[in-house]
Design an enzyme around this catalytic site. Sequence first.
Site, mmCIF file in Angstrom:
data_model
loop_
_atom_site.group_PDB
_atom_site.id
_atom_site.type_symbol
_atom_site.label_atom_id
_atom_site.label_comp_id
_atom_site.label_asym_id
_atom_site.label_seq_id
_atom_site.Cartn_x
_atom_site.Cartn_y
_atom_site.Cartn_z
ATOM 1 N N HIS A 83 0.865 -1.192 0.000
ATOM 2 C CA HIS A 83 0.000 0.000 0.000
ATOM 3 C C HIS A 83 0.896 1.235 0.000
ATOM 4 O O HIS A 83 1.479 1.599 1.020
ATOM 5 C CB HIS A 83 -0.918 -0.023 1.222
ATOM 6 C CG HIS A 83 -1.869 1.140 1.318
ATOM 7 N ND1 HIS A 83 -3.229 0.995 1.552
ATOM 8 C CD2 HIS A 83 -1.672 2.486 1.234
ATOM 9 C CE1 HIS A 83 -3.810 2.181 1.601
ATOM 10 N NE2 HIS A 83 -2.884 3.102 1.410
ATOM 11 N N HIS A 85 1.625 5.273 -2.254
ATOM 12 C CA HIS A 85 1.066 6.333 -3.112
ATOM 13 C C HIS A 85 2.221 6.938 -3.899
ATOM 14 O O HIS A 85 2.637 8.066 -3.627
ATOM 15 C CB HIS A 85 0.367 7.402 -2.272
ATOM 16 C CG HIS A 85 -0.853 6.913 -1.554
ATOM 17 N ND1 HIS A 85 -2.120 7.040 -2.074
ATOM 18 C CD2 HIS A 85 -1.004 6.291 -0.366
ATOM 19 C CE1 HIS A 85 -3.010 6.524 -1.229
ATOM 20 N NE2 HIS A 85 -2.353 6.057 -0.182
ATOM 21 N N LYS A 88 2.013 10.563 -5.312
ATOM 22 C CA LYS A 88 2.082 11.764 -4.460
ATOM 23 C C LYS A 88 3.490 12.045 -3.947
ATOM 24 O O LYS A 88 3.756 13.134 -3.442
ATOM 25 C CB LYS A 88 1.184 11.582 -3.223
ATOM 26 C CG LYS A 88 -0.305 11.535 -3.493
ATOM 27 C CD LYS A 88 -1.089 11.624 -2.177
ATOM 28 C CE LYS A 88 -2.592 11.607 -2.401
ATOM 29 N NZ LYS A 88 -3.140 10.238 -2.488
ATOM 30 N N HIS A 249 -9.575 2.303 0.960
ATOM 31 C CA HIS A 249 -9.154 3.096 2.116
ATOM 32 C C HIS A 249 -10.341 3.172 3.079
ATOM 33 O O HIS A 249 -11.386 3.715 2.718
ATOM 34 C CB HIS A 249 -8.780 4.517 1.681
ATOM 35 C CG HIS A 249 -7.397 4.637 1.135
ATOM 36 N ND1 HIS A 249 -7.011 4.041 -0.032
ATOM 37 C CD2 HIS A 249 -6.306 5.301 1.610
ATOM 38 C CE1 HIS A 249 -5.735 4.324 -0.260
ATOM 39 N NE2 HIS A 249 -5.286 5.084 0.719
ATOM 40 N N GLU A 252 -10.167 5.959 7.996
ATOM 41 C CA GLU A 252 -8.892 6.557 8.421
ATOM 42 C C GLU A 252 -9.208 7.817 9.230
ATOM 43 O O GLU A 252 -9.053 8.944 8.765
ATOM 44 C CB GLU A 252 -8.023 6.880 7.199
ATOM 45 C CG GLU A 252 -6.607 7.274 7.579
ATOM 46 C CD GLU A 252 -5.737 7.597 6.379
ATOM 47 O OE1 GLU A 252 -6.235 7.519 5.232
ATOM 48 O OE2 GLU A 252 -4.571 7.962 6.596
ATOM 49 N N ASN A 350 2.365 6.747 2.444
ATOM 50 C CA ASN A 350 2.886 7.941 1.776
ATOM 51 C C ASN A 350 4.366 8.165 2.072
ATOM 52 O O ASN A 350 4.892 7.671 3.062
ATOM 53 C CB ASN A 350 2.073 9.154 2.209
ATOM 54 C CG ASN A 350 0.622 9.029 1.805
ATOM 55 O OD1 ASN A 350 -0.155 8.347 2.461
ATOM 56 N ND2 ASN A 350 0.265 9.668 0.716
HETATM 57 N N1 CYT Z 1 -3.319 8.014 4.077
HETATM 58 C C1 CYT Z 1 -3.779 8.460 2.883
HETATM 59 C C2 CYT Z 1 -5.125 8.618 2.608
HETATM 60 C C3 CYT Z 1 -5.492 9.062 1.377
HETATM 61 N N2 CYT Z 1 -4.584 9.350 0.459
HETATM 62 C C4 CYT Z 1 -3.287 9.207 0.743
HETATM 63 O O1 CYT Z 1 -2.411 9.466 -0.107
HETATM 64 N N3 CYT Z 1 -2.898 8.762 1.952
#
Ligand code: CYT
Length: 456
Positions: A83, A85, A88, A249, A252, A350
């Site tokens: 997992h 990204h 980004k 997701h 969170e 991330n």
């Molecule tokens: N923790 C995250 C949630 C949503 N987008 C992300 O890049 N990271």
Amino acid sequence: MSEPSFLPEARAFRLRNARVPAAFLTGGVPAGAPLDGDGCALIDIVVADGAFAGLLPAGGSPEALPAADLAGRQVWPRLVDAHTHLDKGHTVARTPNPDGDFPGARGATTADRTRYWDAEDLRRRMAFGLACAWAHGTGAIRTHLDSQESAGEGALRDQAATTWAVFREMRTAWAGRIALQGVGLTPIDAYATDYGRRLADLIADSDGLIGGVTRPTGGLHGGALAEIDALLDRLFDLARERNRDVDLHIDETGDPAATSLDAVARATLRHGYEGRVTCGHCCSLALQPDAQAAATIARVAQAGIRIVTLPTVNMYLQDRQRGRTPRWRGVAPVQELMAAGVPVAVAGDNCRDAFYAYGDHDMLDTFRAAVRILHLDHPLAGAPALAGPVPGEMMGLPHAGTIRVGGPADLILLPARSLNEVVARSHAGRIVVVAGRPIAARLPPYEALTGEAAPW
Ligand SMILES: Nc1ccnc(=O)[nH]1
């Protein structure tokens, strides 16, 4: 990460006296191999033509083959980051998160994406992240890719198309070095729209996974239970029509009213999608009353859902208020999930962006942090599974994150003898081996992100 003089050049050779956590030996610990107190086996590894040809108790490998003696040092498979990204990554300097919290992360990401994310920008940052992961010894990565509909003249649609095109290019360029998978990331509401159907097609054409972020059902963010059920039905229908797995997701947030994990478990059972769904984050589950959390965990187990915990990022974003020290680590109740038989992987999430200011695409570092944050120790024996075989299985890659006969001889040789020594240090001196040969790669200098010359 220089070429070690002791690794034989031959087509077939042995690594003698390698100490391997049993968690990585998914074909079984070689009969007769001694185990230490942390569940590590002392074995000889036979490599032939770039693959594992035999695993034997220490001292049991054929004398005729050339050998390197590891003298009881730790040998790990390359790890699996299920997992991330990559789209980004490395945007933190140009678009910082002003508060370091979740709303700040979303705002800064939207601003950065709208302003900068063309193919060249994505390519440079993704290639940098992959080069870091490669040098650190990661063999497989699943990345979520921002794919929401953008405001204005077809801009949103173009963003997803641009991002997925660069992703496909990267997957081809890195094939044979890092196995890459992509997941579409959008608020799941999108799947109820025409855009969502086109996105599902784009994802399917790119051999990706259907994904998104569920809205908490009530609490801070509003939204009715029936609504999330209907949205999930739509998402699962689109996934089934295209024979795609699902990776979401989930919850969170520190708001215990966020219960979309239970809704996803019910949807998984309703759609017969057992074994095809992964849920990341699941933070609020930790803050719900014990009986409620236990009921959800039981349903997650029944639905064959895999959980990914992202401890470094959750600890960074959750329970953050300026001027107040956090009281909660932000993580899902991983030990309770595992006790119920739910497969749990740890992943990096991330890297140097608005959601997390730090990181280096280093799964060994993520593992070491996870041990501390989640108390995966005393004993440490079970912990390595979260960074190797569990995420490897989650990604459907039979040999990733394991050391087993028939798999590619992809290894991390660590200057550590015990699991304690693995966890205690950062191991800049590790040697990464791919298909039986040490790789020469070094970490890319930060100057590579800006096109400047590195002074050394
Ligand atoms: N923790 C995250 C949630 C949503 N987008 C992300 O890049 N990271």
